[in-house]
Design a protein around this motif. Structure first.
Motif, mmCIF file in Angstrom:
data_model
loop_
_atom_site.group_PDB
_atom_site.id
_atom_site.type_symbol
_atom_site.label_atom_id
_atom_site.label_comp_id
_atom_site.label_asym_id
_atom_site.label_seq_id
_atom_site.Cartn_x
_atom_site.Cartn_y
_atom_site.Cartn_z
ATOM 1 N N LEU A 154 -22.123 62.067 8.564
ATOM 2 C CA LEU A 154 -21.892 63.437 8.109
ATOM 3 C C LEU A 154 -20.403 63.639 7.893
ATOM 4 O O LEU A 154 -19.613 63.404 8.798
ATOM 5 C CB LEU A 154 -22.397 64.434 9.160
ATOM 6 C CG LEU A 154 -23.869 64.326 9.528
ATOM 7 C CD1 LEU A 154 -24.152 65.154 10.767
ATOM 8 C CD2 LEU A 154 -24.740 64.770 8.370
ATOM 9 N N ARG A 155 -20.057 64.076 6.706
ATOM 10 C CA ARG A 155 -18.648 64.276 6.431
ATOM 11 C C ARG A 155 -18.211 65.682 6.810
ATOM 12 O O ARG A 155 -17.090 65.907 7.200
ATOM 13 C CB ARG A 155 -18.364 64.039 4.955
ATOM 14 C CG ARG A 155 -18.366 62.561 4.635
ATOM 15 C CD ARG A 155 -17.998 62.327 3.206
ATOM 16 N NE ARG A 155 -18.430 61.005 2.808
ATOM 17 C CZ ARG A 155 -18.599 60.652 1.554
ATOM 18 N NH1 ARG A 155 -18.393 61.517 0.590
ATOM 19 N NH2 ARG A 155 -18.975 59.430 1.263
ATOM 20 N N LYS A 156 -19.129 66.602 6.636
ATOM 21 C CA LYS A 156 -18.787 67.996 6.936
ATOM 22 C C LYS A 156 -19.475 68.407 8.237
ATOM 23 O O LYS A 156 -20.503 67.853 8.611
ATOM 24 C CB LYS A 156 -19.266 68.914 5.806
ATOM 25 C CG LYS A 156 -18.401 68.838 4.571
ATOM 26 C CD LYS A 156 -18.797 69.893 3.553
ATOM 27 C CE LYS A 156 -20.114 69.538 2.897
ATOM 28 N NZ LYS A 156 -20.566 70.567 1.962
ATOM 29 N N PRO A 157 -18.927 69.393 8.907
ATOM 30 C CA PRO A 157 -19.608 69.916 10.093
ATOM 31 C C PRO A 157 -20.977 70.495 9.715
ATOM 32 O O PRO A 157 -21.185 70.935 8.577
ATOM 33 C CB PRO A 157 -18.691 71.028 10.592
ATOM 34 C CG PRO A 157 -17.409 70.847 9.881
ATOM 35 C CD PRO A 157 -17.683 70.097 8.627
ATOM 36 N N VAL A 210 -27.414 61.694 9.566
ATOM 37 C CA VAL A 210 -27.240 61.722 8.104
ATOM 38 C C VAL A 210 -27.721 63.066 7.568
ATOM 39 O O VAL A 210 -28.476 63.786 8.221
ATOM 40 C CB VAL A 210 -28.048 60.614 7.383
ATOM 41 C CG1 VAL A 210 -27.428 59.259 7.639
ATOM 42 C CG2 VAL A 210 -29.511 60.660 7.776
ATOM 43 N N ARG A 211 -27.287 63.371 6.376
ATOM 44 C CA ARG A 211 -27.757 64.574 5.690
ATOM 45 C C ARG A 211 -28.716 64.132 4.594
ATOM 46 O O ARG A 211 -28.444 63.206 3.851
ATOM 47 C CB ARG A 211 -26.551 65.282 5.061
ATOM 48 C CG ARG A 211 -26.652 66.791 5.120
ATOM 49 C CD ARG A 211 -25.476 67.443 4.413
ATOM 50 N NE ARG A 211 -24.893 68.479 5.245
ATOM 51 C CZ ARG A 211 -23.734 68.345 5.860
ATOM 52 N NH1 ARG A 211 -23.027 67.252 5.737
ATOM 53 N NH2 ARG A 211 -23.264 69.335 6.598
ATOM 54 N N VAL A 248 -20.625 72.768 13.470
ATOM 55 C CA VAL A 248 -20.634 71.841 14.606
ATOM 56 C C VAL A 248 -20.242 70.447 14.109
ATOM 57 O O VAL A 248 -20.848 69.934 13.167
ATOM 58 C CB VAL A 248 -22.025 71.786 15.267
ATOM 59 C CG1 VAL A 248 -21.986 70.873 16.485
ATOM 60 C CG2 VAL A 248 -22.511 73.175 15.649
ATOM 61 N N GLU A 249 -19.239 69.889 14.712
ATOM 62 C CA GLU A 249 -18.889 68.504 14.408
ATOM 63 C C GLU A 249 -19.774 67.609 15.254
ATOM 64 O O GLU A 249 -19.578 67.479 16.466
ATOM 65 C CB GLU A 249 -17.407 68.251 14.728
ATOM 66 C CG GLU A 249 -16.456 68.809 13.697
ATOM 67 C CD GLU A 249 -16.403 67.964 12.434
ATOM 68 O OE1 GLU A 249 -17.134 66.947 12.337
ATOM 69 O OE2 GLU A 249 -15.642 68.331 11.525
#
Lengths: 859, 135
Positions: free
Chosen positions: A739-742, A779-780, A709-710
């Protein structure tokens, strides 16, 4: 005296009195009974009885029997029988005159009694030890132990025991020549027996007292007490007692020179003994009669009765009695001028008396034989035997004297040991003066005062030396006994500890068994090869097998089908590594059906830590599974119903909305348009509620569908759907996506969450505020996605924070929603196994923080 | 009323007759289609297509340019209809677009519908001007 005491001992152990010749048949029946005895207690009792039967005739055999009994008693841990076993063996040793052994065994009995805190047994053990010392002529120690026993019995107010102790103390005093004190003890004993209602005991005491009077030559006193005991025996109809009393009374008459009176009683006694068939006593009584007739000079009668006595004594091998009979007959023959015949009898008498060490009887025989030889004019032999007679007489006298002195000494020694004996010694001192006077008179009579004094002096010196050596020896023995009893004590404590441990073990085992049987769960124990060792009732019920059919069968093969066997195999190997685990398997029942169970197993170890098998607790979850399935289907039905209901409402609703829209298109009437708008608002509200309900049912029912999910796109899309929200342009909407990745998650559910949160933020802006903002940050952090939806709106009052996520809660009067928004957010977050947190201050704004785990795989 | 229409023929397949009235009005009023055919179940609609297939002389103008299809219907739902529709002669189906018009908000319904390549759109009822514009 020995006979009396042994009767007493027998009484203490509640034995039957000796039975003389009847014994052999009794022994046979006992041995028969032993072979058929089933119970250990019965067996042990028979063995002890055999021990007592043999104790006089075959002591070694008696000890063997007792030890056999003792071993069984030890195995069955019957402490009462263990104690009496030791006591029995002690008794046999005492009968064998091996007093040290006897004392040792009685000490064993004492130690065990003490360990088990059995006061009565402790008391009896003290009594037995006292008796051992008594027979060893160690009167001071005997007194100590009788005293200990008395104290123990008094503490537990055990009247019979007290009486026995008093009685034995009395006998002790009598032995020491302290007759007054002895009588006092006997009277006390009699009182005790009176208290406990033991009439035989009273009679017995009267006899003892009478014996003392008899010994002292106080014939009227003796007569009085013998008559008292006779009346008791009369009351009790105790024929043996009556007969013995008659004999005693006869002896009193005899001693007083009233021979016809004596004979009258002796005949009465003889008659009774003949009725009783008591041959020993018949002989004794006949002998008495013979003596009385001899005194009366009715020699023919005398000879008749003595020969009768002799015949019986020969038959029953009563060697003691034989000596008296032979001497008696010799005397009669002397008196009737048949001295040459007398010599034969007397020589045999001397032979036996020497063999048995009967010095007093030997002395009489010597005297008689000397007379006999003189009468047949064999003066040399007559002189020889006279010499022997007088020598023996002197030595007997000396023995008597030194014996008395030693007794005095013993009394002084015992002074510190016991209070009662202290009193006794004072009286003793007085008496000893009397004794000395007597002695002097006697020396004078023999005309060798000086010689005798020297002899006495020497004997005292000798005695003292001996006493010293004895003392040393005694100390040594005492020390050794002490050490022995100490080490015995240690051993006993050890045994006791082990026993306690064993008992505890037994108890805990019993408790576990009870627990296992009471459990609702099945318990099954298998060895390494899956062979069933134990199964509780519950398990048997579960699988429908009787207990006895299961033991030894292979559990895996009996109960498990293919897949579960593999499953359990893995389970087992894990178990063997020492871990305990749970597993759900199906078990095949005896009727072929299956039950679903949870098996929780743990390995069993032996004492070396090797695995011997395993124990498993088996819980039948068939019912639970059924309920669960039921519940599940009910839940699903309910969800489906809710979905269907909401959905079906949706149709007419959308139709209504459509109609309203249609109406609006076809009219220009402003009033109408107003009304239609109002209908529209209501219908939109209804639509919103239905949508929320459907959403919730979808969240709860649906399966997660994990896709990348983007978040940025998702958020933009959500914001976009609110494009027509009134005044949305006045709010600063900031999307801060780091977030850089989905994100791997369920897009629909994420959408539900974020849309609701965004909508809330929008809805509860501060009206008219210029700097309104909604900031969404993503954020992750440590494999978690943290999404924050913050606003500077009206905020949520503290008191509502608790309830805000509950169903149908609306925290604000401004709320226009269904009260389901945050409820479905909460549900959605939980569906994603995440958490949601609220930080909010009234009038300052709210921040919802989502903490969502990222999923690894698609689906 | 607008004179220019987007499509010649539109077809509504829905068991809800009120919706059919509303939707046909909406299609008319917005000038979405000139002619509107209405079927209250999938089977009768399918029969219509099969007749077209058999009788080559029938007017090809009768073939709808767009079909608004409800999901939940008696006898035959949208998915069954689409399956049967797929078996028809390409000459009939190739120019026929399908839009799902439903009250269902179930994402799985939406997804399943859009998986069929003949389905060009998934619209929630009621049919609105905006919804039609987005087509």
């Amino acid at each position: 005296m020995k006979k009396l005491l042994s009767i007493l001992i027998l009484l203490t152990l509640s034995l039957s009195p000796p039975r003389g010749l009847v014994a052999s048949t009794r022994i046979d029946s006992l041995i028969n009974a032993l072979h058929t005895a089933r119970y250990d207690t019965v067996k042990i009792n028979i063995l002890y009885e055999l021990c007592r039967e043999y104790s006089a005739s075959k002591p070694d055999k008696a000890i063997k029997y007792a030890k056999r009994g003792l071993i069984i008693a030890g195995q069955s841990a019957n402490r009462g029988l263990i104690i009496s076993g030791f006591n029995n063996i002690g008794l046999v040793y005492r009968n064998k005159y091996d007093y040290n052994q006897a004392i040792q065994y009685h000490f064993q009995a004492l130690n065990i009694s003490r360990i088990f805190k059995d006061t009565i047994a402790t008391g009896w053990s003290y009594v037995e030890i006292g008796n051992d010392y008594y027979w060893q002529s160690n009167y001071s120690d005997a007194a100590v132990y009788y005293g200990k026993a008395l104290a123990v019995f008094k503490k537990s107010n055990f009247k019979h025991g007290i009486a026995v102790c008093l009685n034995n103390l009395g006998m002790l005093c009598e032995k020491r020549g302290d007759y007054l004190k002895a009588i006092e003890y006997y009277l006390k004993t009699s009182d005790k027996y009176e208290e406990s209602g033991n009439r035989e005991g009273i009679a017995w005491c009267h006899e003892l007292i009478a014996n003392i009077y008899m010994h002292q030559g106080n014939y009227s006193g003796a007569m009085k007490y013998y008559l008292l005991s006779l009346s008791i025996y009369d009351d009790l109809n105790d024929k043996k007692g009556i007969a013995l009393s008659y004999n005693n009374i006869g002896l009193v008459h005899n001693s007083q020179g009233d021979y016809p009176g004596a004979l009258e009683y002796f005949f009465k006694a003889l008659n009774l003994f003949e009725q009783l068939g008591n041959e020993l006593k018949i002989a004794t009584t006949s002998s008495y009669i013979g003596n009385a007739y001899t005194k009366k000079s009715e020699l023919e009668q005398a000879l008749n009765y003595q020969e009768k006595a002799l015949g019986i004594r020969e038959k029953i091998a009563d060697k003691n009695g034989l000596v008296y009979s032979l001497t008696g007959i010799g005397d009669i023959l002397n008196k009737s001028g048949k001295s040459s015949e007398a010599v034969k009898y007397l020589q045999r008498s001397i032979e036996i008396a020497k063999e048995l060490g009967m010095k007093a009887a030997l002395k009489d025989s010597y005297e008689c034989l000397s007379v006999a030889y003189a009468q047949v004019n064999d003066y040399k032999n007559a002189y020889d035997y006279y010499q022997k007679y007088s020598g023996l007489k002197d030595s007997l006298y000396n023995e008597k004297t030194s014996g008395k002195i030693s007794e005095m000494q013993a009394i002084y020694e015992a002074r510190n040991k016991e209070k009662e004996i202290e009193l006794l010694t004072k009286e003793k001192a007085l008496q000893s003066l009397e004794l000395k006077k007597n002695n002097i008179a006697n020396y004078a009579l023999y005309g060798c005062i000086l010689l005798a004094l020297i002899l006495a002096f020497l004997s005292i010196m000798g005695y003292r030396k001996k006493q010293k050596a004895n003392k040393l020896l005694k100390k040594k023995v005492e020390r050794q006994t002490l050490e022995l009893s100490e080490s015995n004590g240690h051993l006993q404590t050890e045994i006791e500890e082990r026993k306690e441990g064993e008992n505890a073990l037994h108890k805990s085992e019993r408790d576990y068994r009870l627990l296992i049987e009471a459990m609702k769960e099945g318990v099954i124990q298998v060895n390494k090869d899956d062979s069933i060792q134990f199964a509780n009732e519950q398990f048997c019920k579960m699988v429908g097998y009787p207990d006895n059919e299961l033991i030894g069968k292979n559990g895996a093969q009996l109960f498990l089908n293919g897949i579960d066997k593999v499953f359990m195999g893995e389970f087992k190997s894990a178990r063997e590594k020492g871990s305990s685990r749970q597993n759900i398997v199906q078990l095949r029942k005896k009727d072929g059906g299956f039950i679903r169970v949870i098996i929780s197993g743990a390995p069993n170890y032996d004492e070396h830590g090797n695995i011997t098998g395993s124990t498993a607790v088996v819980t039948d979850i068939s019912k639970i599974m059924e309920y669960e399935e039921n519940l599940d289907s009910i839940n699903q039905e309910l969800n489906a119903f809710m979905y269907k209901a909401s959905h079906d409402l949706m149709g007419p609703l959308s139709s209504s909305v459509g109609i309203v829209n249609m109406c609006r298109e076809s009219t220009n009437d402003k009033n109408m348009i107003n009304n239609l708008d109002m209908i529209s608002v209501s219908l939109n509200k209804l639509d919103k509620i239905l949508h929320d309900l459907i959403e919730i049912t979808l969240i709860r029912q649906g399966k997660l569908k994990i896709v990348p999910v983007e978040i940025k796109l998702l958020l933009e899309d959500i914001v976009h759907t609110f494009g027509r929200y009134p005044d949305i342009e006045k709010t600063d909407i900031i999307i801060d996506n780091k977030l850089r990745k989905p994100v791997m998650s369920d897009a629909e559910i994420l959408r539900i969450i974020l849309r609701n949160l965004f909508e809330n933020a929008l809805k509860y802006r501060k009206i008219g505020a210029r700097n309104s903002f909604i900031k969404i940050t993503a954020v992750r952090k440590n494999k978690y996605i943290i999404i924050e939806v913050a606003d500077n709106g009206i905020g949520i009052p503290e008191e509502h924070h608790q309830n805000i996520f509950k169903m149908f809660v609306r925290a604000s009067t401004m709320s226009t929603g269904s009260g389901l928004g945050l409820y479905s957010v909460k549900n959605a977050v939980e569906k994603l196994s995440g958490t949601i947190e609220l930080k909010s201050r009234e009038k300052e704004g709210s921040t919802f923080t989502l903490n969502l785990p990222e999923f690894k795989n698609y689906n | 009323m607008k004179t220019k229409t987007r499509y010649k023929t539109a077809m509504l397949i829905d068991d809800n007759e009120i919706d059919n009235v509303i939707n046909s009005k909406m299609l008319e009023s917005t000038g979405f289609a000139k002619r509107i055919q209405i079927y209250t179940n999938g089977l009768s609609a399918l029969e219509f297509f099969k007749n077209l297939e058999r009788d080559k002389y029938l007017n090809r103008d009768m073939i709808p340019d767009i079909v608004f299809l409800d999901i939940n219907m008696p006898l035959m739902d949208s998915f069954q209809f689409l399956q049967e529709f797929g078996r028809l002669d390409k000459s009939i189906t190739k120019n026929c677009k399908i839009a799902i018009l439903t009250t269902s908000v179930n994402p799985s319904d939406k997804e399943r519908s859009l998986n069929d390549k003949r389905v060009m759109s998934f619209i929630n009822k009621p049919l609105t001007k905006e919804g039609l514009d987005r087509l």
